[in-house]
Design a protein around this motif. Structure first.
Motif, PDB file in Angstrom:
ATOM      1  N   GLY A   1     -15.780 102.346   4.613  1.00  0.00           N
ATOM      2  CA  GLY A   1     -16.462 101.239   3.953  1.00  0.00           C
ATOM      3  C   GLY A   1     -15.513 100.532   3.014  1.00  0.00           C
ATOM      4  N   GLY A   2     -15.983  99.462   2.418  1.00  0.00           N
ATOM      5  CA  GLY A   2     -15.153  98.683   1.522  1.00  0.00           C
ATOM      6  C   GLY A   2     -14.627  99.474   0.346  1.00  0.00           C
ATOM      7  N   GLU A   3     -15.451 100.422  -0.160  1.00  0.00           N
ATOM      8  CA  GLU A   3     -15.038 101.209  -1.309  1.00  0.00           C
ATOM      9  C   GLU A   3     -13.854 102.107  -0.972  1.00  0.00           C
ATOM     10  OE1 GLU A   3     -18.077 100.905  -0.221  1.00  0.00           O
ATOM     11  OE2 GLU A   3     -19.177  99.875  -1.827  1.00  0.00           O
ATOM     12  N   THR A   4     -13.758 102.531   0.282  1.00  0.00           N
ATOM     13  CA  THR A   4     -12.642 103.384   0.679  1.00  0.00           C
ATOM     14  C   THR A   4     -11.316 102.650   0.514  1.00  0.00           C
ATOM     15  OG1 THR A   4     -14.034 104.567   2.270  1.00  0.00           O
ATOM     16  CG2 THR A   4     -11.655 104.741   2.549  1.00  0.00           C
ATOM     17  N   ALA A   5     -11.277 101.376   0.895  1.00  0.00           N
ATOM     18  CA  ALA A   5     -10.058 100.580   0.732  1.00  0.00           C
ATOM     19  C   ALA A   5      -9.689 100.466  -0.746  1.00  0.00           C
ATOM     20  CB  ALA A   5     -10.261  99.201   1.346  1.00  0.00           C
ATOM     21  N   GLU A   6     -10.690 100.313  -1.600  1.00  0.00           N
ATOM     22  CA  GLU A   6     -10.430 100.219  -3.035  1.00  0.00           C
ATOM     23  C   GLU A   6      -9.902 101.543  -3.579  1.00  0.00           C
ATOM     24  OE1 GLU A   6     -14.004  98.916  -4.899  1.00  0.00           O
ATOM     25  OE2 GLU A   6     -14.131  97.059  -3.724  1.00  0.00           O
ATOM     26  N   LEU A   7     -10.460 102.659  -3.108  1.00  0.00           N
ATOM     27  CA  LEU A   7      -9.990 103.965  -3.555  1.00  0.00           C
ATOM     28  C   LEU A   7      -8.551 104.211  -3.122  1.00  0.00           C
ATOM     29  CD1 LEU A   7     -13.125 106.185  -2.843  1.00  0.00           C
ATOM     30  CD2 LEU A   7     -12.056 105.826  -5.080  1.00  0.00           C
ATOM     31  N   ILE A   8      -8.235 103.832  -1.889  1.00  0.00           N
ATOM     32  CA  ILE A   8      -6.866 104.006  -1.394  1.00  0.00           C
ATOM     33  C   ILE A   8      -5.891 103.185  -2.236  1.00  0.00           C
ATOM     34  CG2 ILE A   8      -5.318 103.498   0.539  1.00  0.00           C
ATOM     35  CD1 ILE A   8      -7.591 104.301   2.415  1.00  0.00           C
ATOM     36  N   ALA A   9      -6.268 101.944  -2.547  1.00  0.00           N
ATOM     37  CA  ALA A   9      -5.413 101.099  -3.387  1.00  0.00           C
ATOM     38  C   ALA A   9      -5.213 101.726  -4.762  1.00  0.00           C
ATOM     39  CB  ALA A   9      -6.032  99.705  -3.512  1.00  0.00           C
ATOM     40  N   HIS A  10      -6.272 102.313  -5.313  1.00  0.00           N
ATOM     41  CA  HIS A  10      -6.191 102.975  -6.620  1.00  0.00           C
ATOM     42  C   HIS A  10      -5.264 104.186  -6.549  1.00  0.00           C
ATOM     43  CE1 HIS A  10      -7.269 104.397 -10.542  1.00  0.00           C
ATOM     44  NE2 HIS A  10      -7.973 105.442 -10.089  1.00  0.00           N
ATOM     45  N   LEU A  11      -5.427 105.001  -5.502  1.00  0.00           N
ATOM     46  CA  LEU A  11      -4.595 106.198  -5.364  1.00  0.00           C
ATOM     47  C   LEU A  11      -3.128 105.839  -5.157  1.00  0.00           C
ATOM     48  CD1 LEU A  11      -6.940 108.358  -3.094  1.00  0.00           C
ATOM     49  CD2 LEU A  11      -6.295 108.862  -5.464  1.00  0.00           C
ATOM     50  N   LYS A  12      -2.861 104.749  -4.451  1.00  0.00           N
ATOM     51  CA  LYS A  12      -1.473 104.353  -4.189  1.00  0.00           C
ATOM     52  C   LYS A  12      -0.703 104.021  -5.463  1.00  0.00           C
ATOM     53  CE  LYS A  12      -1.698 102.802   0.619  1.00  0.00           C
ATOM     54  NZ  LYS A  12      -1.602 101.669   1.569  1.00  0.00           N
TER      55      LYS A  12
ATOM     56  N   HIS B   1      -0.801 105.865  -7.994  1.00  0.00           N
ATOM     57  CA  HIS B   1      -0.488 107.137  -8.660  1.00  0.00           C
ATOM     58  C   HIS B   1       0.128 108.192  -7.747  1.00  0.00           C
ATOM     59  CE1 HIS B   1      -2.715 105.617 -12.104  1.00  0.00           C
ATOM     60  NE2 HIS B   1      -3.719 105.320 -11.294  1.00  0.00           N
ATOM     61  N   PHE B   2       0.190 107.923  -6.445  1.00  0.00           N
ATOM     62  CA  PHE B   2       0.783 108.856  -5.493  1.00  0.00           C
ATOM     63  C   PHE B   2       1.807 108.116  -4.635  1.00  0.00           C
ATOM     64  CE2 PHE B   2      -3.238 110.741  -6.612  1.00  0.00           C
ATOM     65  CZ  PHE B   2      -3.024 112.114  -6.586  1.00  0.00           C
ATOM     66  N   THR B   3       2.826 108.843  -4.181  1.00  0.00           N
ATOM     67  CA  THR B   3       3.858 108.195  -3.373  1.00  0.00           C
ATOM     68  C   THR B   3       3.383 107.884  -1.962  1.00  0.00           C
ATOM     69  OG1 THR B   3       4.770 110.362  -2.748  1.00  0.00           O
ATOM     70  CG2 THR B   3       5.735 109.273  -4.668  1.00  0.00           C
ATOM     71  N   ASP B   4       2.410 108.635  -1.467  1.00  0.00           N
ATOM     72  CA  ASP B   4       1.918 108.390  -0.114  1.00  0.00           C
ATOM     73  C   ASP B   4       0.421 108.669  -0.039  1.00  0.00           C
ATOM     74  OD1 ASP B   4       2.600 107.794   2.768  1.00  0.00           O
ATOM     75  OD2 ASP B   4       1.689 109.761   3.022  1.00  0.00           O
ATOM     76  N   VAL B   5      -0.326 107.749   0.548  1.00  0.00           N
ATOM     77  CA  VAL B   5      -1.781 107.895   0.675  1.00  0.00           C
ATOM     78  C   VAL B   5      -2.192 107.483   2.078  1.00  0.00           C
ATOM     79  CG1 VAL B   5      -4.047 107.234  -0.218  1.00  0.00           C
ATOM     80  CG2 VAL B   5      -2.088 107.346  -1.777  1.00  0.00           C
ATOM     81  N   LYS B   6      -2.936 108.354   2.733  1.00  0.00           N
ATOM     82  CA  LYS B   6      -3.416 108.059   4.082  1.00  0.00           C
ATOM     83  C   LYS B   6      -4.887 108.442   4.191  1.00  0.00           C
ATOM     84  CE  LYS B   6       0.912 108.790   6.670  1.00  0.00           C
ATOM     85  NZ  LYS B   6       1.804 109.040   5.555  1.00  0.00           N
ATOM     86  N   ASN B   7      -5.581 107.826   5.157  1.00  0.00           N
ATOM     87  CA  ASN B   7      -6.886 108.368   5.516  1.00  0.00           C
ATOM     88  C   ASN B   7      -6.732 109.116   6.836  1.00  0.00           C
ATOM     89  OD1 ASN B   7      -6.924 106.237   7.398  1.00  0.00           O
ATOM     90  ND2 ASN B   7      -8.161 104.972   6.061  1.00  0.00           N
ATOM     91  N   PHE B   8      -7.494 110.167   6.973  1.00  0.00           N
ATOM     92  CA  PHE B   8      -7.297 111.114   8.072  1.00  0.00           C
ATOM     93  C   PHE B   8      -8.658 111.502   8.630  1.00  0.00           C
ATOM     94  CE2 PHE B   8      -6.428 115.361   9.811  1.00  0.00           C
ATOM     95  CZ  PHE B   8      -5.274 115.123  10.526  1.00  0.00           C
ATOM     96  N   LYS B   9      -8.764 111.480   9.952  1.00  0.00           N
ATOM     97  CA  LYS B   9     -10.003 111.869  10.637  1.00  0.00           C
ATOM     98  C   LYS B   9      -9.714 113.128  11.457  1.00  0.00           C
ATOM     99  CE  LYS B   9     -14.254 110.816  12.348  1.00  0.00           C
ATOM    100  NZ  LYS B   9     -15.479 110.615  11.582  1.00  0.00           N
ATOM    101  N   PRO B  10     -10.042 114.313  10.924  1.00  0.00           N
ATOM    102  CA  PRO B  10      -9.773 115.541  11.674  1.00  0.00           C
ATOM    103  C   PRO B  10     -10.604 115.609  12.953  1.00  0.00           C
ATOM    104  CG  PRO B  10     -10.253 116.005   9.355  1.00  0.00           C
ATOM    105  CD  PRO B  10     -10.623 114.584   9.609  1.00  0.00           C
TER     106      PRO B  10
END
Length: 237
Positions: free
Chosen positions: A192-203, A205-214
């Motif tokens: 959802g849209g909030e996920t993109a915002e969370l990823i941007a926020h995490l980026k 503070h972290f050197t690498d951020v990905k979303n993963f679907k096990p």
């Protein structure tokens, strides 16, 4: 004149279709269950990861979500300090212990059977006193913060969505406050849209951020996991 050889009659295997594929197992009785509960139980019975979890002794099929992620990251290892948010029924903590983690604490609203050497709190993670208690039990800053949390739903879509987002944001804020530099944050989220915002926020503070679907995450689920590695350090005020 000799008779032609008789054809041997072969009994068709039971439990399958004419094409030879097994039929899905179905519950014999609903036992006062709602249609949605009935469907969920039948899905569990036929789910290969649920069957694997039972055979392996894992408390939940979610264990395979974390094993797949850690097979790529290799962060659950001897010497690592780990916090597991929303650990019930304990599948993720089981995986961490199985992979050599000895310093691990977890929290959940629900009761969880003991899993030595893990320390387990039964309380609300959003309670302001929870974070300090987790840190005291861990005895130092974590290398890894895990979150498989999901809020209790009320059946109102908009309200439930806000609760989901709020809980993820609380987990992110906690991770940014307590992780060691270079640390890892892994959390369940939803597309959802909030996920993109969370990823941007995490980026930030972290050197690498990905979303993963096990693979163990059901295909029809909007669930995904945010995997953030290389924590840059606590944010400045």
């Amino acid at each position: 004149m000799t008779e032609p050889p008789r054809k041997r009659m072969v009994k068709r295997p039971t439990g399958g279709t004419d094409e030879g594929r097994p039929q899905p197992a179905r519950l014999k009785t609903a036992k006062m269950r709602t249609p949605s509960q009935q469907a969920w139980l039948e899905r569990q019975i036929n789910d290969p990861f649920s069957a694997k979890a039972r055979a392996h002794g894992y408390r939940s099929r979610a264990a395979y979500k974390l094993t797949e992620i850690d097979d790529k990251l290799h962060v659950l290892k001897p010497g690592a300090k780990v916090i597991d948010l929303g650990l019930a029924p304990g599948g993720w903590t089981q995986v961490a212990i199985e992979r050599g983690v000895r310093d691990i604490v977890g929290v959940d609203l629900l009761p969880v059977d003991p899993m030595p050497p893990a320390h387990i709190l039964q309380m609300d993670f959003t309670d302001p006193s929870c974070g300090p208690m987790l840190m005291d039990l861990l005895g130092g800053a974590p290398d890894v913060v895990l979150s498989d949390m999901a809020p209790n739903t009320v059946g109102h879509r908009q309200t439930d969505h806000l609760r989901i987002v709020g809980l993820i944001e609380a987990a992110v804020d906690f991770a940014l406050e307590v992780l060691k530099p270079g640390g890892v944050f892994i959390a369940k989220a939803f597309q959802g849209g909030e996920t993109a915002e969370l990823i941007a926020h995490l980026k930030r503070h972290f050197t690498d951020v990905k979303n993963f679907k096990p693979k163990a995450s059901r295909a029809d689920s909007s669930e995904l996991y945010l995997v953030a590695t290389g924590f840059k350090g606590r944010p400045t005020p």
